[in-house]
Design an enzyme around this catalytic site. Structure first.
Site, short mmCIF file in Angstrom:
data_model
loop_
_atom_site.label_atom_id
_atom_site.label_comp_id
_atom_site.label_asym_id
_atom_site.label_seq_id
_atom_site.Cartn_x
_atom_site.Cartn_y
_atom_site.Cartn_z
N GLY A 3 -6.12 -40.76 14.53
CA GLY A 3 -4.93 -40.28 15.23
C GLY A 3 -4.57 -41.16 16.42
O GLY A 3 -5.44 -41.73 17.06
N LYS A 28 -11.89 -43.99 21.15
CA LYS A 28 -10.54 -43.43 21.21
C LYS A 28 -10.53 -42.00 20.72
O LYS A 28 -11.26 -41.69 19.79
CB LYS A 28 -9.63 -44.28 20.30
CG LYS A 28 -8.26 -43.72 20.07
CD LYS A 28 -7.91 -43.56 18.59
CE LYS A 28 -8.69 -42.50 17.89
NZ LYS A 28 -8.17 -42.08 16.59
N THR A 29 -9.78 -41.15 21.28
CA THR A 29 -9.34 -39.85 20.76
C THR A 29 -8.85 -38.98 21.90
O THR A 29 -9.52 -38.85 22.93
CB THR A 29 -10.40 -39.07 19.94
OG1 THR A 29 -9.80 -37.83 19.55
CG2 THR A 29 -11.70 -38.78 20.64
N ASP A 81 -8.83 -36.00 21.75
CA ASP A 81 -9.64 -34.78 21.72
C ASP A 81 -10.74 -34.75 22.78
O ASP A 81 -11.25 -33.69 23.12
CB ASP A 81 -10.31 -34.61 20.34
CG ASP A 81 -9.29 -34.35 19.24
OD1 ASP A 81 -8.08 -34.35 19.54
OD2 ASP A 81 -9.70 -34.16 18.09
N ARG A 117 -6.40 -43.25 8.24
CA ARG A 117 -7.67 -42.51 8.22
C ARG A 117 -8.56 -42.85 7.02
O ARG A 117 -9.44 -42.06 6.67
CB ARG A 117 -7.39 -41.00 8.23
CG ARG A 117 -6.78 -40.47 9.52
CD ARG A 117 -6.90 -38.97 9.58
NE ARG A 117 -6.22 -38.41 10.74
CZ ARG A 117 -6.77 -38.29 11.94
NH1 ARG A 117 -8.00 -38.69 12.15
NH2 ARG A 117 -6.09 -37.77 12.95
N ASP A 164 -15.55 -40.34 13.88
CA ASP A 164 -15.67 -40.72 12.47
C ASP A 164 -15.42 -42.21 12.26
O ASP A 164 -16.13 -42.87 11.49
CB ASP A 164 -14.68 -39.91 11.61
CG ASP A 164 -15.11 -38.46 11.45
OD1 ASP A 164 -16.34 -38.21 11.43
OD2 ASP A 164 -14.25 -37.59 11.34
N ARG A 214 -9.08 -31.21 17.38
CA ARG A 214 -9.52 -30.71 16.08
C ARG A 214 -10.69 -29.73 16.18
O ARG A 214 -10.70 -28.70 15.54
CB ARG A 214 -9.93 -31.89 15.20
CG ARG A 214 -10.19 -31.55 13.76
CD ARG A 214 -11.12 -32.52 13.10
NE ARG A 214 -10.89 -33.89 13.48
CZ ARG A 214 -10.00 -34.69 12.94
NH1 ARG A 214 -9.24 -34.26 11.98
NH2 ARG A 214 -9.87 -35.93 13.37
N LYS A 238 9.85 -12.24 30.75
CA LYS A 238 9.98 -11.42 29.54
C LYS A 238 9.21 -11.90 28.32
O LYS A 238 9.22 -11.23 27.30
CB LYS A 238 11.46 -11.24 29.18
CG LYS A 238 12.21 -12.54 28.92
CD LYS A 238 13.66 -12.23 28.55
CE LYS A 238 14.41 -13.52 28.31
NZ LYS A 238 15.80 -13.33 27.99
N TYR A 239 8.55 -13.05 28.41
CA TYR A 239 7.85 -13.53 27.21
C TYR A 239 6.38 -13.83 27.48
O TYR A 239 6.03 -14.37 28.54
CB TYR A 239 8.46 -14.85 26.70
CG TYR A 239 9.88 -14.71 26.20
CD1 TYR A 239 10.21 -13.80 25.19
CD2 TYR A 239 10.89 -15.50 26.74
CE1 TYR A 239 11.50 -13.69 24.73
CE2 TYR A 239 12.19 -15.40 26.29
CZ TYR A 239 12.49 -14.49 25.29
OH TYR A 239 13.78 -14.38 24.85
N TYR A 294 1.53 -33.52 19.01
CA TYR A 294 2.21 -34.80 18.79
C TYR A 294 3.04 -35.22 20.01
O TYR A 294 3.32 -36.40 20.18
CB TYR A 294 3.07 -34.71 17.52
CG TYR A 294 2.19 -34.46 16.31
CD1 TYR A 294 1.44 -35.49 15.76
CD2 TYR A 294 2.04 -33.18 15.79
CE1 TYR A 294 0.58 -35.25 14.70
CE2 TYR A 294 1.17 -32.94 14.73
CZ TYR A 294 0.44 -33.98 14.19
OH TYR A 294 -0.42 -33.75 13.15
N GLU A 295 3.37 -34.24 20.88
CA GLU A 295 4.16 -34.56 22.09
C GLU A 295 3.39 -35.50 23.03
O GLU A 295 3.99 -36.18 23.86
CB GLU A 295 4.46 -33.27 22.87
CG GLU A 295 5.38 -32.30 22.18
CD GLU A 295 4.69 -31.43 21.12
OE1 GLU A 295 3.53 -31.69 20.78
OE2 GLU A 295 5.35 -30.52 20.62
P1 FBP Z 1 -8.64 -38.50 16.09
O1 FBP Z 1 -9.88 -37.69 16.13
O2 FBP Z 1 -8.53 -39.40 14.93
O3 FBP Z 1 -8.40 -39.22 17.38
O4 FBP Z 1 -7.40 -37.50 15.95
C1 FBP Z 1 -7.20 -36.47 16.80
C2 FBP Z 1 -6.09 -35.55 16.38
O5 FBP Z 1 -4.96 -35.73 17.20
C3 FBP Z 1 -6.55 -34.09 16.42
O6 FBP Z 1 -6.38 -33.56 17.70
C4 FBP Z 1 -5.71 -33.45 15.36
O7 FBP Z 1 -6.34 -32.34 14.78
C5 FBP Z 1 -5.58 -34.53 14.35
O8 FBP Z 1 -5.70 -35.76 15.04
C6 FBP Z 1 -4.28 -34.49 13.60
O9 FBP Z 1 -4.21 -35.61 12.80
P2 FBP Z 1 -3.05 -35.87 11.75
O10 FBP Z 1 -1.79 -36.02 12.53
O11 FBP Z 1 -3.48 -37.09 11.05
O12 FBP Z 1 -3.02 -34.66 10.88
#
Ligand code: FBP
Length: 551
Positions: free
Chosen positions: A80, A201-202, A204, A144, A175, A251, A241-242, A423-424
């Site tokens: 990702g 990188k990540t 997460d 991936r 991974d 992940r 109100k929300y 994704y933002e």
């Molecule tokens: P990586 O572990 O490869 O860095 O990806 C992180 C991540 O953004 C997770 O937070 C998310 O669950 C996943 O990728 C979503 O990946 P994709 O957009 O490929 O479904």
């Protein structure tokens, strides 16, 4: 008016010069540290990685100038997107050129598959300059594909030999760096002279340990999400109100959710690791949320924010068991793949699961149950980003509140809005921290390569100090490995770093969450990432990192 092709910020950022640790500014020598061993399963890992197991830790220091031969390096972006990937490549490029101007950098296109299918470009100064300090992975793309078969390694070696590549840099998460380690070991065994170096990188934040204080991208992504959460909290506090149910990417581990909570002080924040430790069921999680909604309603506050980690579902023990059984059942299952309709698939799965997990599967709303059986990613993981836990929780909370209302125990109004932030933030323009950190990681990789190292990950530490005081070096990837079940088989993988309940970030959260839930508003509004201005506004690392380092 002139046609605009870049935003003013894009233009300004292209000339930002990332900060480097002092040791990387001049000529570098390596200080060899202690030999290492894997975090667990030492016998198995040593057996699987006879050439790259036990290597020493390395740190860089300034030293004498020496001659470096021109080399070729190939780089792969894997998994990702995470803010700063481009700067790893820029740092690698600048580092290689500073060692020998004739060295060349190639980028494999679309992730690891580019190495196997021989899709690559030479990354020239013109190309690299276009991507300095930008978000995204679009310079060469990512993917991936899992490298796990000998023929793939051989195809990789073939292209390296053909175009003169001496080393491959894999920029990826746990991974992908596991892949890098396997590749390094294979090439060492073959003695073919191709080195492999990883970069952490990540977004997460779960690729971290003693030597890797944080993975890159976590800082920027959390700052983007925290800004959005802060904005939603202002709205909630204005409209009153929300209830906003906000699921956050990540992940598995809840680092992103916890960091965002530390930055924004929501009314409720679920931490998956705590749910697992307390052996909570989905109903327990719902009851905990409902309790706070009822208390706030009692104070006339029918609004609030709830942060939910993307990986929650996998940490609820009963759900975890179900997912594990599904993983084993669905791995390479041609019978399942051949089924056409959702109903056929549902019936098949129900019939194959054990009694206990089949009951859990049946108790889930059909949509969620179906999401659990969708394709795994190439590493065998459930694609949790596709599971809409926030909607599941809204449904269950609304039901419970309706019951309480009928019993006269709740008099509030419940209107919920769901959000998913992922994704933002993954391709945002890297914060100063990530821009500097990633550039340093790339530069570090160039030094490890020039020193002939393989099976190492770039390591830059002491990250809460000013960049000049950061400590750069290398850590053997085997040091981070243990054995885990994947696709139904035990495999060597880098151990994921989950949120530690005894760690300072969680302890801080746990000590404050009652106040954040209560009637007095404790919301914090972080605002957008600042790139220019006072250092206390622009260069702060995450709260997680600061709390972990006692700051
Ligand atoms: P990586 O572990 O490869 O860095 O990806 C992180 C991540 O953004 C997770 O937070 C998310 O669950 C996943 O990728 C979503 O990946 P994709 O957009 O490929 O479904």
């Amino acid at each position: 008016m002139k046609v605009m092709t870049k935003s003013p910020l894009q233009i300004a950022r292209s000339s930002y010069q990332p900060k480097l640790p002092a040791a990387l500014k001049g000529n570098v020598v390596i200080k060899v540290g202690a030999a290492t061993e894997s975090v667990a399963d030492q016998t198995e890992i040593k057996q699987l990685f006879p050439n790259t197991y036990g290597m020493p830790l390395l740190t860089f220091q300034t030293g004498e100038k020496k001659e470096n031969p021109a080399i070729g390096v190939g780089v792969i972006l894997s998994g990702g997107q995470a803010p700063g990937g481009h700067n790893v490549i820029c740092g690698l490029f600048d580092g290689l050129k500073s060692l020998n101007t004739n060295s060349k950098l190639y980028g494999f296109i679309g992730g690891p598959i580019g190495l196997v299918e021989h899709e690559y470009i030479e990354l020239t100064k013109e190309i690299v300059d276009e991507y300095r300090n930008t978000g995204g992975f679009d310079i060469i793309g990512s993917g991936r594909t899992k490298l796990e078969e000998e023929w793939q390694y051989e195809k990789g070696a073939e292209i390296c030999k053909k175009i003169g590549i001496n080393a491959i840099v894999v920029i990826g998460g746990d991974d992908s760096n596991t892949n890098a380690c396997v590749l390094a070991e294979y090439y060492s065994q073959k003695n073919n002279g191709i080195q492999v170096i990883g970069c952490p990188k990540t977004i997460d934040g779960d690729l971290k340990n003693e030597m890797i204080e944080t993975s890159f991208g976590f800082d920027t992504a959390c700052k983007v999400y925290s800004e959005l959460i802060g904005n939603i909290q202002r709205d909630a506090n204005s409209a009153k109100k929300y209830w906003h149910f906000i699921r956050l990417m990540g992940r598995s581990a809840s680092h992103i959710t916890l960091e965002c909570a530390l930055q924004s002080h929501p009314n409720i924040c679920i931490v998956s690791e705590e749910v697992e430790a307390k052996n909570l069921t989905l109903n327990d999680v719902v009851d905990d949320i409902v309790k706070i909604i009822v208390i706030r309603a009692g104070h006339g506050l029918n609004f609030g924010t709830i942060l939910i980690p993307e990986g929650l579902i996998e940490f609820i023990p009963a759900m975890k068991k179900l997912i594990e059984e599904l993983n084993d059942l669905l791995a390479h299952n041609e019978d399942f793949i051949a089924l056409n309709t959702d109903e056929e698939k549902r019936q098949y799965v129900k019939g194959m699961l054990s009694k206990e997990t089949s009951d859990v599967y049946r108790s889930l709303p059909k949509g969620i149950a179906r999401q659990l059986t969708l394709d795994r990613d190439p590493h065998g993981n459930v694609q949790v980003s596709l599971i809409e836990t926030e909607k599941l929780l809204i449904e269950m909370v609304a039901k419970r509140l309706a019951q309480l209302k009928a019993e006269g125990k709740y008099k509030g109004k419940f209107s919920a809005i769901n959000h998913f932030f992922g994704y933002e933030g993954r391709c945002a323009i890297p914060s100063n921290f990530d821009a500097d950190y990633t550039y340093s990681l790339g530069y570090t990789a160039s030094v490890l390569i020039s020193e002939g190292k393989t099976g190492y990950m770039s390591s830059v530490r002491n990250l809460t100090a000013p960049a000049a005081e950061w400590i750069a070096g290398g850590v053997p990837i085997t040091m981070m490995m243990n054995m885990e079940k994947r696709h139904g088989e035990m495999k060597p993988v880098i151990q994921k770093a989950l949120v530690l309940l005894e760690g300072e970030p969680f302890k801080y959260f746990a000590a404050h969450r009652e106040n954040w839930a209560d009637e007095k508003s404790s919301y914090i509004y972080p605002g957008p990432i600042q790139y220019y201005g006072p250092t206390e506004v622009c260069d702060q690392p995450t709260r997680t990192l600061m709390l972990e380092q006692g700051i």
